[in-house]
Design a protein around this motif. Structure first.
Motif, PDB file in Angstrom:
ATOM      1  N   LEU A  10       0.853  -1.185   0.000  1.00  0.00           N
ATOM      2  CA  LEU A  10       0.000   0.000   0.000  1.00  0.00           C
ATOM      3  C   LEU A  10       0.888   1.234   0.000  1.00  0.00           C
ATOM      4  O   LEU A  10       1.798   1.349   0.838  1.00  0.00           O
ATOM      5  N   ARG A  37      -0.608  -6.341 -15.374  1.00  0.00           N
ATOM      6  CA  ARG A  37      -1.408  -6.036 -14.194  1.00  0.00           C
ATOM      7  C   ARG A  37      -2.887  -6.231 -14.504  1.00  0.00           C
ATOM      8  O   ARG A  37      -3.307  -6.154 -15.659  1.00  0.00           O
ATOM      9  N   ALA A  39      -6.565  -4.983 -12.751  1.00  0.00           N
ATOM     10  CA  ALA A  39      -7.360  -4.281 -11.755  1.00  0.00           C
ATOM     11  C   ALA A  39      -8.715  -4.969 -11.632  1.00  0.00           C
ATOM     12  O   ALA A  39      -9.164  -5.651 -12.558  1.00  0.00           O
ATOM     13  N   PRO A  87      -3.692   6.363  -8.201  1.00  0.00           N
ATOM     14  CA  PRO A  87      -4.707   5.381  -7.784  1.00  0.00           C
ATOM     15  C   PRO A  87      -5.070   4.408  -8.903  1.00  0.00           C
ATOM     16  O   PRO A  87      -5.359   3.231  -8.618  1.00  0.00           O
ATOM     17  N   GLU A  88      -5.019   4.848 -10.138  1.00  0.00           N
ATOM     18  CA  GLU A  88      -5.362   3.950 -11.247  1.00  0.00           C
ATOM     19  C   GLU A  88      -4.289   2.900 -11.512  1.00  0.00           C
ATOM     20  O   GLU A  88      -4.489   2.005 -12.348  1.00  0.00           O
ATOM     21  N   THR A  90      -3.513   0.903  -9.167  1.00  0.00           N
ATOM     22  CA  THR A  90      -3.917  -0.164  -8.258  1.00  0.00           C
ATOM     23  C   THR A  90      -4.321  -1.403  -9.049  1.00  0.00           C
ATOM     24  O   THR A  90      -5.177  -1.341  -9.932  1.00  0.00           O
ATOM     25  N   ALA A  91      -3.688  -2.527  -8.730  1.00  0.00           N
ATOM     26  CA  ALA A  91      -3.932  -3.767  -9.460  1.00  0.00           C
ATOM     27  C   ALA A  91      -3.090  -4.875  -8.838  1.00  0.00           C
ATOM     28  O   ALA A  91      -2.211  -4.610  -8.014  1.00  0.00           O
ATOM     29  N   GLN A 118      -0.071  -7.706  -4.975  1.00  0.00           N
ATOM     30  CA  GLN A 118      -1.044  -6.614  -4.942  1.00  0.00           C
ATOM     31  C   GLN A 118      -0.351  -5.274  -4.724  1.00  0.00           C
ATOM     32  O   GLN A 118       0.454  -5.125  -3.801  1.00  0.00           O
ATOM     33  N   VAL A 119      -0.710  -4.323  -5.564  1.00  0.00           N
ATOM     34  CA  VAL A 119      -0.273  -2.936  -5.398  1.00  0.00           C
ATOM     35  C   VAL A 119      -1.528  -2.082  -5.229  1.00  0.00           C
ATOM     36  O   VAL A 119      -2.426  -2.113  -6.071  1.00  0.00           O
ATOM     37  N   THR A 120      -1.574  -1.345  -4.133  1.00  0.00           N
ATOM     38  CA  THR A 120      -2.707  -0.474  -3.864  1.00  0.00           C
ATOM     39  C   THR A 120      -2.197   0.946  -3.653  1.00  0.00           C
ATOM     40  O   THR A 120      -1.326   1.167  -2.809  1.00  0.00           O
ATOM     41  N   VAL A 121      -2.723   1.865  -4.440  1.00  0.00           N
ATOM     42  CA  VAL A 121      -2.309   3.266  -4.353  1.00  0.00           C
ATOM     43  C   VAL A 121      -3.497   4.070  -3.833  1.00  0.00           C
ATOM     44  O   VAL A 121      -4.554   4.118  -4.466  1.00  0.00           O
ATOM     45  N   SER A 122      -3.309   4.692  -2.684  1.00  0.00           N
ATOM     46  CA  SER A 122      -4.376   5.474  -2.085  1.00  0.00           C
ATOM     47  C   SER A 122      -4.267   6.936  -2.505  1.00  0.00           C
ATOM     48  O   SER A 122      -3.173   7.458  -2.709  1.00  0.00           O
TER      49      SER A 122
END
Length: 123
Positions: A10, A37, A39, A87-88, A90-91, A118-122
């Motif tokens: 994250l 990737r 999503a 954020p896009e 994220t995948a 998993q990569v999550t970008v807030s």
């Protein structure tokens, strides 16, 4: 070829992450390496690829200038350095290898896949 991806997590928008993918089972320089990737609710898409000698690289337009693919043939490892994350981005990120040294962008050409990280970008 067995592939093991790691390094996801994250991160806040604008941040960086480096993914790694360790390969085993075949001579590493026998093949190109790629990152894809997927999503939620979307199809898997190409991110980047690198030739067996690391002389050539290719990127999706969406990551060009922000991501860098590299490989260390002595360590049988390929990397994806991700910067200016959005954020896009994220995948689940997958490393993959075809059966040849040709450089492909289509996932159908890649016969060997890692388990994904998993990569999550807030925002």
């Amino acid at each position: 070829v067995q592939l093991q991806a790691s390094g996801g997590g994250l991160v806040q928008a604008g941040g960086s992450l480096r993914l790694s993918c360790a390969a085993s089972g075949r001579t590493f320089t026998d093949y190109t390496m790629g990152w894809f990737r997927q999503a939620p609710g979307k199809e898997r898409e190409f991110v980047a690829a690198i030739s067996y000698s690391d002389r050539f690289t290719y990127y999706a337009d969406s990551v060009k200038g922000r991501f860098t693919i590299s490989r260390d043939n002595a360590k049988n490892t390929v990397y994806l350095q991700m910067g200016s994350l959005k954020p896009e981005d994220t995948a689940v990120y997958y490393c993959a290898a075809p059966e040849t040294r040709l450089l492909f962008t289509r996932d159908l050409e890649y016969k060997n896949w890692g388990q994904g990280t998993q990569v999550t970008v807030s925002s």
